[in-house]
Scaffold this active site. Structure first.
Site, PDB file in Angstrom:
ATOM      1  NE  ARG A  52      -4.457  -1.327   1.336  1.00 42.37           N
ATOM      2  CZ  ARG A  52      -5.421  -1.919   2.024  1.00 42.37           C
ATOM      3  NH1 ARG A  52      -5.343  -2.031   3.326  1.00 42.37           N
ATOM      4  NH2 ARG A  52      -6.499  -2.366   1.409  1.00 42.37           N
ATOM      5  CE  LYS A  66     -21.626 -18.615   4.279  1.00 41.65           C
ATOM      6  NZ  LYS A  66     -21.902 -18.141   5.620  1.00 41.65           N
ATOM      7  N   GLY A  96     -11.292  -8.521  -1.840  1.00 43.35           N
ATOM      8  CA  GLY A  96     -11.046  -9.603  -0.882  1.00 43.35           C
ATOM      9  C   GLY A  96     -10.011 -10.602  -1.328  1.00 43.35           C
ATOM     10  N   GLY A 134     -13.512  -3.470   0.115  1.00 41.87           N
ATOM     11  CA  GLY A 134     -14.901  -3.017   0.206  1.00 41.87           C
ATOM     12  C   GLY A 134     -15.285  -2.031  -0.881  1.00 41.87           C
TER      13      GLY A 134
HETATM   14  P1  AMP Z   1     -15.181 -14.679  -1.012  1.00 41.57           P
HETATM   15  O1  AMP Z   1     -14.474 -13.987   0.124  1.00 41.57           O
HETATM   16  O2  AMP Z   1     -16.655 -14.608  -0.939  1.00 41.57           O
HETATM   17  O3  AMP Z   1     -14.622 -14.263  -2.364  1.00 41.57           O
HETATM   18  O4  AMP Z   1     -14.892 -16.224  -0.832  1.00 41.57           O
HETATM   19  C1  AMP Z   1     -13.609 -16.754  -0.926  1.00 41.57           C
HETATM   20  C2  AMP Z   1     -13.601 -18.097  -0.264  1.00 41.57           C
HETATM   21  O5  AMP Z   1     -14.500 -18.973  -0.925  1.00 41.57           O
HETATM   22  C3  AMP Z   1     -12.254 -18.759  -0.299  1.00 41.57           C
HETATM   23  O6  AMP Z   1     -11.776 -18.873   1.008  1.00 41.57           O
HETATM   24  C4  AMP Z   1     -12.542 -20.134  -0.900  1.00 41.57           C
HETATM   25  O7  AMP Z   1     -11.880 -21.181  -0.229  1.00 41.57           O
HETATM   26  C5  AMP Z   1     -14.027 -20.278  -0.718  1.00 41.57           C
HETATM   27  N1  AMP Z   1     -14.611 -21.223  -1.674  1.00 41.57           N
HETATM   28  C6  AMP Z   1     -14.559 -21.170  -2.996  1.00 41.57           C
HETATM   29  N2  AMP Z   1     -15.170 -22.231  -3.543  1.00 41.57           N
HETATM   30  C7  AMP Z   1     -15.604 -23.002  -2.533  1.00 41.57           C
HETATM   31  C8  AMP Z   1     -16.319 -24.234  -2.447  1.00 41.57           C
HETATM   32  N3  AMP Z   1     -16.698 -24.891  -3.559  1.00 41.57           N
HETATM   33  N4  AMP Z   1     -16.626 -24.706  -1.221  1.00 41.57           N
HETATM   34  C9  AMP Z   1     -16.243 -24.041  -0.111  1.00 41.57           C
HETATM   35  N5  AMP Z   1     -15.572 -22.878  -0.128  1.00 41.57           N
HETATM   36  C10 AMP Z   1     -15.257 -22.365  -1.322  1.00 41.57           C
END
Ligand code: AMP
Length: 398
Positions: free
Chosen positions: A36, A197, A354, A377
Protein backbone atom coordinates in the site's frame (compact mmCIF):
# COMPACT_ATOMS: atom_id res chain seq x y z
CA UNK A 1 -16.46 10.46 -14.89
CA UNK A 2 -15.41 14.08 -14.54
CA UNK A 3 -12.79 14.76 -11.91
CA UNK A 4 -9.59 16.74 -11.78
CA UNK A 5 -6.14 15.19 -11.58
CA UNK A 6 -2.83 16.54 -10.29
CA UNK A 7 -2.14 17.82 -13.82
CA UNK A 8 -4.99 20.32 -13.45
CA UNK A 9 -3.70 21.87 -10.22
CA UNK A 10 -1.14 24.57 -9.50
CA UNK A 11 0.81 22.91 -6.70
CA UNK A 12 3.93 25.10 -6.35
CA UNK A 13 4.35 26.36 -2.80
CA UNK A 14 0.87 25.08 -1.85
CA UNK A 15 0.02 23.03 1.22
CA UNK A 16 -1.43 19.87 -0.32
CA UNK A 17 -3.49 17.62 1.96
CA UNK A 18 -3.29 14.13 0.48
CA UNK A 19 -5.64 11.39 1.73
CA UNK A 20 -3.84 8.07 1.31
CA UNK A 21 -4.36 4.45 2.34
CA UNK A 22 -1.75 3.49 4.93
CA UNK A 23 -3.77 0.74 6.54
CA UNK A 24 -0.78 -1.57 6.16
CA UNK A 25 -0.26 -4.93 7.87
CA UNK A 26 1.75 -4.31 11.03
CA UNK A 27 3.22 -6.62 13.69
CA UNK A 28 4.77 -5.35 16.91
CA UNK A 29 5.02 -1.83 15.52
CA UNK A 30 6.73 -2.96 12.31
CA UNK A 31 5.23 -2.75 8.82
CA UNK A 32 5.21 -6.28 7.36
CA UNK A 33 3.98 -5.53 3.83
CA UNK A 34 4.69 -2.29 1.97
CA UNK A 35 2.35 -2.80 -1.03
CA UNK A 36 0.00 0.00 0.00
CA UNK A 37 2.89 2.37 0.67
CA UNK A 38 4.32 1.64 -2.77
CA UNK A 39 0.99 2.51 -4.39
CA UNK A 40 1.03 6.11 -3.11
CA UNK A 41 4.62 6.94 -4.08
CA UNK A 42 3.80 8.37 -7.56
CA UNK A 43 1.38 10.91 -6.07
CA UNK A 44 3.83 12.00 -3.38
CA UNK A 45 6.71 12.24 -5.85
CA UNK A 46 4.68 14.25 -8.36
CA UNK A 47 3.48 16.77 -5.78
CA UNK A 48 6.96 17.12 -4.28
CA UNK A 49 8.49 17.51 -7.76
CA UNK A 50 6.00 20.32 -8.46
CA UNK A 51 7.21 22.01 -5.24
CA UNK A 52 4.01 21.35 -3.34
CA UNK A 53 4.14 20.65 0.39
CA UNK A 54 2.91 17.06 0.80
CA UNK A 55 0.79 16.62 3.95
CA UNK A 56 -0.41 13.03 4.27
CA UNK A 57 -3.68 12.12 5.96
CA UNK A 58 -4.66 8.51 6.67
CA UNK A 59 -6.47 6.27 9.11
CA UNK A 60 -5.08 3.16 10.72
CA UNK A 61 -7.24 0.46 12.26
CA UNK A 62 -10.35 1.27 14.27
CA UNK A 63 -9.41 3.38 17.32
CA UNK A 64 -12.99 4.78 17.34
CA UNK A 65 -12.05 8.35 18.23
CA UNK A 66 -9.52 7.49 20.96
CA UNK A 67 -5.72 7.81 20.95
CA UNK A 68 -4.81 4.12 20.88
CA UNK A 69 -1.00 3.84 20.88
CA UNK A 70 -0.94 0.58 18.91
CA UNK A 71 -2.80 2.33 16.08
CA UNK A 72 -0.31 5.15 15.59
CA UNK A 73 0.91 5.84 12.07
CA UNK A 74 4.40 6.64 13.32
CA UNK A 75 5.86 3.20 12.36
CA UNK A 76 4.98 4.00 8.74
CA UNK A 77 7.39 6.96 8.61
CA UNK A 78 10.57 4.94 8.18
CA UNK A 79 9.44 2.53 5.41
CA UNK A 80 7.76 5.41 3.61
CA UNK A 81 10.90 7.53 3.79
CA UNK A 82 13.09 4.61 2.67
CA UNK A 83 10.89 3.79 -0.31
CA UNK A 84 10.73 7.44 -1.35
CA UNK A 85 14.39 8.12 -0.70
CA UNK A 86 13.23 11.37 0.90
CA UNK A 87 12.85 12.64 4.48
CA UNK A 88 9.36 12.33 5.98
CA UNK A 89 8.34 14.31 9.08
CA UNK A 90 5.63 13.26 11.50
CA UNK A 91 3.15 15.22 13.65
CA UNK A 92 1.46 13.59 16.64
CA UNK A 93 -1.96 14.95 15.69
CA UNK A 94 -3.82 15.60 12.43
CA UNK A 95 -5.47 18.85 13.61
CA UNK A 96 -4.77 21.63 16.12
CA UNK A 97 -1.56 23.34 17.26
CA UNK A 98 0.68 20.29 16.82
CA UNK A 99 -0.30 19.78 13.19
CA UNK A 100 -0.23 23.53 12.42
CA UNK A 101 3.27 23.93 13.85
CA UNK A 102 4.59 21.02 11.76
CA UNK A 103 2.94 22.37 8.60
CA UNK A 104 4.32 25.88 9.22
CA UNK A 105 7.85 24.48 9.26
CA UNK A 106 7.49 22.78 5.87
CA UNK A 107 9.43 23.82 2.81
CA UNK A 108 8.18 23.32 -0.78
CA UNK A 109 8.75 19.68 -1.77
CA UNK A 110 8.70 18.62 1.91
CA UNK A 111 6.70 15.62 3.17
CA UNK A 112 4.80 15.39 6.45
CA UNK A 113 2.66 12.53 7.76
CA UNK A 114 -0.08 13.47 10.23
CA UNK A 115 -1.26 11.08 12.94
CA UNK A 116 -4.25 8.74 12.51
CA UNK A 117 -7.38 10.69 11.50
CA UNK A 118 -9.55 8.18 13.40
CA UNK A 119 -8.04 9.33 16.72
CA UNK A 120 -10.85 11.90 16.43
CA UNK A 121 -14.53 10.98 16.55
CA UNK A 122 -15.29 13.66 13.93
CA UNK A 123 -13.53 11.65 11.21
CA UNK A 124 -16.03 8.81 10.85
CA UNK A 125 -18.96 11.12 11.57
CA UNK A 126 -17.85 13.43 8.77
CA UNK A 127 -18.24 16.22 11.32
CA UNK A 128 -18.08 19.62 9.56
CA UNK A 129 -16.01 21.22 12.35
CA UNK A 130 -13.47 18.40 12.22
CA UNK A 131 -13.30 18.68 8.42
CA UNK A 132 -12.69 22.43 8.81
CA UNK A 133 -9.91 21.77 11.32
CA UNK A 134 -8.26 19.44 8.79
CA UNK A 135 -8.77 21.96 5.97
CA UNK A 136 -7.05 24.69 8.03
CA UNK A 137 -3.71 23.06 7.19
CA UNK A 138 -4.22 22.86 3.43
CA UNK A 139 -4.73 24.89 0.25
CA UNK A 140 -5.52 21.87 -1.96
CA UNK A 141 -7.06 18.45 -1.26
CA UNK A 142 -5.96 15.33 -3.12
CA UNK A 143 -7.74 12.02 -2.62
CA UNK A 144 -5.54 9.04 -3.44
CA UNK A 145 -7.39 6.49 -1.32
CA UNK A 146 -9.89 4.72 -3.57
CA UNK A 147 -9.98 1.91 -1.01
CA UNK A 148 -11.54 4.31 1.52
CA UNK A 149 -13.82 6.04 -0.99
CA UNK A 150 -16.89 3.98 -0.02
CA UNK A 151 -16.90 5.80 3.32
CA UNK A 152 -18.19 9.35 3.66
CA UNK A 153 -15.70 10.43 6.31
CA UNK A 154 -14.21 13.88 6.90
CA UNK A 155 -10.86 13.07 5.27
CA UNK A 156 -12.37 11.04 2.42
CA UNK A 157 -15.42 13.14 1.54
CA UNK A 158 -15.90 16.26 3.67
CA UNK A 159 -12.59 17.85 2.70
CA UNK A 160 -13.41 17.74 -1.01
CA UNK A 161 -16.16 20.30 -0.41
CA UNK A 162 -13.89 22.67 1.51
CA UNK A 163 -10.78 22.89 -0.69
CA UNK A 164 -10.03 22.77 -4.42
CA UNK A 165 -9.76 19.03 -4.92
CA UNK A 166 -8.50 16.40 -7.31
CA UNK A 167 -7.69 12.69 -7.62
CA UNK A 168 -4.17 11.42 -6.93
CA UNK A 169 -2.40 9.07 -9.31
CA UNK A 170 -3.59 5.82 -7.70
CA UNK A 171 -7.19 7.02 -7.53
CA UNK A 172 -6.91 8.13 -11.15
CA UNK A 173 -5.55 4.75 -12.28
CA UNK A 174 -8.31 2.95 -10.37
CA UNK A 175 -11.10 5.13 -11.78
CA UNK A 176 -9.74 4.82 -15.32
CA UNK A 177 -9.47 1.02 -15.04
CA UNK A 178 -12.92 0.61 -13.52
CA UNK A 179 -14.45 2.99 -16.05
CA UNK A 180 -12.90 1.02 -18.92
CA UNK A 181 -14.24 -2.23 -17.47
CA UNK A 182 -17.87 -1.35 -16.77
CA UNK A 183 -18.82 2.26 -17.57
CA UNK A 184 -17.86 2.26 -21.24
CA UNK A 185 -16.41 -1.20 -21.89
CA UNK A 186 -15.40 -2.88 -25.09
CA UNK A 187 -17.90 -5.73 -25.60
CA UNK A 188 -18.50 -8.55 -25.07
CA UNK A 189 -17.98 -8.13 -21.33
CA UNK A 190 -17.47 -11.23 -19.20
CA UNK A 191 -17.77 -11.27 -15.42
CA UNK A 192 -16.34 -14.15 -13.41
CA UNK A 193 -17.75 -14.26 -9.89
CA UNK A 194 -16.81 -16.89 -7.37
CA UNK A 195 -16.24 -17.16 -3.66
CA UNK A 196 -18.00 -18.74 -0.79
CA UNK A 197 -21.51 -17.39 -0.56
CA UNK A 198 -24.31 -15.85 -2.60
CA UNK A 199 -25.52 -13.94 0.46
CA UNK A 200 -22.52 -11.60 0.44
CA UNK A 201 -22.81 -10.91 -3.28
CA UNK A 202 -26.52 -10.55 -4.09
CA UNK A 203 -26.28 -6.84 -4.97
CA UNK A 204 -23.16 -7.47 -6.97
CA UNK A 205 -24.79 -10.22 -9.05
CA UNK A 206 -27.95 -8.15 -9.61
CA UNK A 207 -25.87 -5.24 -10.87
CA UNK A 208 -23.59 -7.32 -13.07
CA UNK A 209 -26.34 -9.22 -14.91
CA UNK A 210 -27.68 -5.86 -16.08
CA UNK A 211 -24.27 -4.71 -17.32
CA UNK A 212 -22.29 -7.65 -18.68
CA UNK A 213 -22.91 -10.03 -21.58
CA UNK A 214 -21.75 -13.22 -19.85
CA UNK A 215 -21.53 -14.13 -16.19
CA UNK A 216 -19.57 -17.16 -15.03
CA UNK A 217 -20.57 -18.23 -11.53
CA UNK A 218 -18.14 -20.51 -9.69
CA UNK A 219 -16.98 -21.31 -6.18
CA UNK A 220 -19.23 -22.26 -3.31
CA UNK A 221 -21.83 -19.76 -4.47
CA UNK A 222 -22.43 -21.73 -7.67
CA UNK A 223 -23.80 -24.56 -5.50
CA UNK A 224 -26.74 -22.39 -4.45
CA UNK A 225 -27.58 -21.76 -8.11
CA UNK A 226 -27.16 -25.44 -9.04
CA UNK A 227 -29.38 -26.51 -6.13
CA UNK A 228 -32.01 -23.94 -7.15
CA UNK A 229 -32.04 -25.65 -10.56
CA UNK A 230 -32.55 -29.06 -8.99
CA UNK A 231 -29.04 -30.45 -8.62
CA UNK A 232 -28.40 -32.48 -5.49
CA UNK A 233 -25.18 -30.92 -4.17
CA UNK A 234 -24.63 -33.40 -1.33
CA UNK A 235 -22.73 -31.91 1.60
CA UNK A 236 -21.49 -28.89 -0.37
CA UNK A 237 -21.56 -25.38 1.03
CA UNK A 238 -24.99 -24.21 -0.15
CA UNK A 239 -27.47 -21.55 0.93
CA UNK A 240 -30.70 -23.40 0.26
CA UNK A 241 -32.71 -20.50 1.70
CA UNK A 242 -31.46 -18.34 -1.16
CA UNK A 243 -32.91 -20.55 -3.90
CA UNK A 244 -35.52 -17.90 -4.75
CA UNK A 245 -32.84 -15.20 -4.87
CA UNK A 246 -30.76 -17.34 -7.22
CA UNK A 247 -33.80 -17.92 -9.46
CA UNK A 248 -34.60 -14.19 -9.45
CA UNK A 249 -31.02 -13.38 -10.53
CA UNK A 250 -31.22 -15.98 -13.32
CA UNK A 251 -34.54 -14.55 -14.51
CA UNK A 252 -33.18 -11.01 -14.48
CA UNK A 253 -30.15 -12.18 -16.47
CA UNK A 254 -32.44 -13.76 -19.08
CA UNK A 255 -34.42 -10.49 -19.38
CA UNK A 256 -31.23 -8.43 -19.67
CA UNK A 257 -29.65 -10.69 -22.27
CA UNK A 258 -26.86 -11.83 -19.97
CA UNK A 259 -25.78 -15.44 -20.38
CA UNK A 260 -25.22 -17.14 -17.03
CA UNK A 261 -22.62 -19.90 -17.11
CA UNK A 262 -22.82 -22.38 -14.24
CA UNK A 263 -20.41 -25.28 -13.66
CA UNK A 264 -21.00 -28.36 -15.82
CA UNK A 265 -19.03 -30.72 -13.59
CA UNK A 266 -17.51 -30.71 -10.13
CA UNK A 267 -14.45 -31.81 -8.19
CA UNK A 268 -15.72 -33.41 -5.01
CA UNK A 269 -14.09 -34.60 -1.79
CA UNK A 270 -15.17 -35.85 1.62
CA UNK A 271 -12.84 -33.60 3.58
CA UNK A 272 -12.05 -29.89 3.39
CA UNK A 273 -8.28 -30.25 3.50
CA UNK A 274 -5.23 -30.04 1.27
CA UNK A 275 -4.61 -33.21 -0.72
CA UNK A 276 -7.98 -34.73 0.22
CA UNK A 277 -8.92 -37.69 -1.96
CA UNK A 278 -11.11 -36.33 -4.75
CA UNK A 279 -12.82 -37.11 -8.03
CA UNK A 280 -14.41 -35.20 -10.86
CA UNK A 281 -18.08 -36.03 -11.36
CA UNK A 282 -21.01 -34.93 -13.50
CA UNK A 283 -23.65 -32.80 -11.80
CA UNK A 284 -26.11 -35.69 -11.60
CA UNK A 285 -23.54 -37.89 -9.84
CA UNK A 286 -22.51 -35.87 -6.80
CA UNK A 287 -22.25 -38.36 -3.91
CA UNK A 288 -24.55 -37.56 -0.99
CA UNK A 289 -21.63 -37.59 1.47
CA UNK A 290 -19.26 -35.43 -0.64
CA UNK A 291 -18.80 -31.72 -1.16
CA UNK A 292 -17.91 -29.70 -4.23
CA UNK A 293 -14.56 -27.96 -3.74
CA UNK A 294 -13.77 -26.89 -7.30
CA UNK A 295 -15.31 -26.81 -10.74
CA UNK A 296 -14.26 -29.67 -13.03
CA UNK A 297 -12.21 -29.91 -16.23
CA UNK A 298 -15.24 -29.47 -18.53
CA UNK A 299 -16.21 -26.30 -16.69
CA UNK A 300 -12.66 -24.96 -16.94
CA UNK A 301 -12.74 -25.41 -20.72
CA UNK A 302 -16.01 -23.48 -20.90
CA UNK A 303 -14.61 -20.63 -18.80
CA UNK A 304 -11.54 -20.45 -21.04
CA UNK A 305 -13.75 -20.38 -24.12
CA UNK A 306 -15.75 -17.48 -22.66
CA UNK A 307 -12.51 -15.63 -21.89
CA UNK A 308 -11.52 -16.14 -25.54
CA UNK A 309 -14.75 -14.50 -26.72
CA UNK A 310 -14.59 -11.61 -24.26
CA UNK A 311 -13.00 -8.22 -24.92
CA UNK A 312 -13.35 -7.18 -21.28
CA UNK A 313 -13.18 -9.25 -18.09
CA UNK A 314 -14.20 -8.32 -14.56
CA UNK A 315 -13.26 -10.88 -11.92
CA UNK A 316 -14.15 -11.26 -8.28
CA UNK A 317 -13.83 -14.39 -6.19
CA UNK A 318 -12.15 -17.79 -6.71
CA UNK A 319 -13.76 -20.65 -8.67
CA UNK A 320 -12.93 -23.14 -5.93
CA UNK A 321 -11.34 -23.53 -2.51
CA UNK A 322 -8.09 -22.18 -3.93
CA UNK A 323 -6.20 -22.13 -0.60
CA UNK A 324 -6.05 -25.94 -0.52
CA UNK A 325 -4.48 -27.85 -3.42
CA UNK A 326 -5.60 -29.42 -5.67
CA UNK A 327 -8.83 -27.41 -5.37
CA UNK A 328 -7.04 -24.35 -6.73
CA UNK A 329 -6.85 -25.92 -10.21
CA UNK A 330 -9.76 -24.13 -11.89
CA UNK A 331 -8.91 -20.73 -10.42
CA UNK A 332 -5.28 -21.08 -11.48
CA UNK A 333 -6.13 -22.33 -14.99
CA UNK A 334 -8.72 -19.61 -15.65
CA UNK A 335 -6.52 -16.85 -14.21
CA UNK A 336 -3.53 -18.01 -16.26
CA UNK A 337 -5.66 -18.04 -19.40
CA UNK A 338 -6.99 -14.52 -18.75
CA UNK A 339 -3.45 -13.33 -18.06
CA UNK A 340 -2.24 -14.81 -21.36
CA UNK A 341 -5.08 -13.20 -23.33
CA UNK A 342 -4.29 -9.88 -21.66
CA UNK A 343 -0.58 -10.22 -22.52
CA UNK A 344 -1.55 -10.86 -26.14
CA UNK A 345 -3.48 -7.57 -26.13
CA UNK A 346 -6.81 -9.35 -26.72
CA UNK A 347 -8.41 -8.73 -23.33
CA UNK A 348 -8.79 -5.91 -20.84
CA UNK A 349 -8.87 -7.61 -17.45
CA UNK A 350 -9.80 -6.00 -14.15
CA UNK A 351 -9.96 -7.90 -10.87
CA UNK A 352 -10.26 -7.15 -7.20
CA UNK A 353 -12.02 -7.54 -3.91
CA UNK A 354 -11.05 -9.60 -0.88
CA UNK A 355 -9.53 -12.98 -1.67
CA UNK A 356 -9.29 -12.31 -5.38
CA UNK A 357 -5.92 -10.59 -5.15
CA UNK A 358 -4.55 -13.52 -3.12
CA UNK A 359 -6.04 -15.99 -5.63
CA UNK A 360 -4.49 -14.20 -8.62
CA UNK A 361 -1.15 -13.90 -6.86
CA UNK A 362 -1.31 -17.61 -6.09
CA UNK A 363 -1.93 -18.23 -9.82
CA UNK A 364 1.01 -15.90 -10.65
CA UNK A 365 -1.40 -14.06 -12.92
CA UNK A 366 -1.86 -10.74 -11.11
CA UNK A 367 0.99 -8.91 -12.79
CA UNK A 368 -0.40 -9.69 -16.25
CA UNK A 369 -3.93 -8.48 -15.57
CA UNK A 370 -4.65 -4.97 -16.88
CA UNK A 371 -5.56 -3.83 -13.38
CA UNK A 372 -5.82 -5.52 -10.00
CA UNK A 373 -7.52 -3.44 -7.36
CA UNK A 374 -6.30 -3.86 -3.79
CA UNK A 375 -9.37 -2.01 -2.53
CA UNK A 376 -11.62 -4.60 -0.87
CA UNK A 377 -14.90 -3.02 0.21
CA UNK A 378 -14.72 -0.08 -2.21
CA UNK A 379 -14.13 -2.39 -5.19
CA UNK A 380 -17.10 -4.57 -4.22
CA UNK A 381 -19.39 -1.56 -3.76
CA UNK A 382 -18.32 -0.34 -7.17
CA UNK A 383 -19.19 -3.79 -8.61
CA UNK A 384 -22.55 -3.44 -6.89
CA UNK A 385 -23.10 -0.25 -8.89
CA UNK A 386 -23.13 1.94 -5.79
CA UNK A 387 -22.01 5.54 -5.72
CA UNK A 388 -18.78 5.89 -3.76
CA UNK A 389 -19.04 9.09 -1.68
CA UNK A 390 -15.31 9.84 -1.91
CA UNK A 391 -15.43 9.64 -5.72
CA UNK A 392 -18.76 11.48 -5.99
CA UNK A 393 -17.33 14.37 -3.95
CA UNK A 394 -14.39 14.72 -6.36
CA UNK A 395 -16.81 14.71 -9.30
CA UNK A 396 -19.11 17.25 -7.69
CA UNK A 397 -16.26 19.69 -7.12
CA UNK A 398 -14.57 19.25 -10.51
P1 AMP B 1 -15.18 -14.68 -1.01
O1 AMP B 1 -14.47 -13.99 0.12
O2 AMP B 1 -16.65 -14.61 -0.94
O3 AMP B 1 -14.62 -14.26 -2.36
O4 AMP B 1 -14.89 -16.22 -0.83
C1 AMP B 1 -13.61 -16.75 -0.93
C2 AMP B 1 -13.60 -18.10 -0.26
O5 AMP B 1 -14.50 -18.97 -0.93
C3 AMP B 1 -12.25 -18.76 -0.30
O6 AMP B 1 -11.78 -18.87 1.01
C4 AMP B 1 -12.54 -20.13 -0.90
O7 AMP B 1 -11.88 -21.18 -0.23
C5 AMP B 1 -14.03 -20.28 -0.72
N1 AMP B 1 -14.61 -21.22 -1.67
C6 AMP B 1 -14.56 -21.17 -3.00
N2 AMP B 1 -15.17 -22.23 -3.54
C7 AMP B 1 -15.60 -23.00 -2.53
C8 AMP B 1 -16.32 -24.23 -2.45
N3 AMP B 1 -16.70 -24.89 -3.56
N4 AMP B 1 -16.63 -24.71 -1.22
C9 AMP B 1 -16.24 -24.04 -0.11
N5 AMP B 1 -15.57 -22.88 -0.13
C10 AMP B 1 -15.26 -22.37 -1.32
Amino acid sequence: MAYRSLDDMDLAGKRVLVRVDLNVPMEDGRVTDTTRIERILPTIRDIAAANGKVILLAHFGRPKGERVASMSLKPVVRPLSELLGLAVDFAEDCIGAEAAAAVDKMVPGGILLLENTRYHKGEEKNDPDFAKALAANGDIYVNDAFSAAHRAHASTEGLAHLLPSCAGRTMQAELDALGAALAAPKRPVLAVVGGAKVSSKIDLLENLVAKVDMLVIGGGMANTFLAAKGTDVGKSLCEHDLADTARRIMEKAAREGCEIVLPADAVVAREFKAGAENETVALDAIPADAMILDVGAKSIETVKAKIDIAATLVWNGPLGAFEIAPFDAATVAAAAHAAARTREGKLLSVAGGGDTVAALNHARAAQDFSYVSTAGGAFLEWLEGKTLPGVAALEAEA
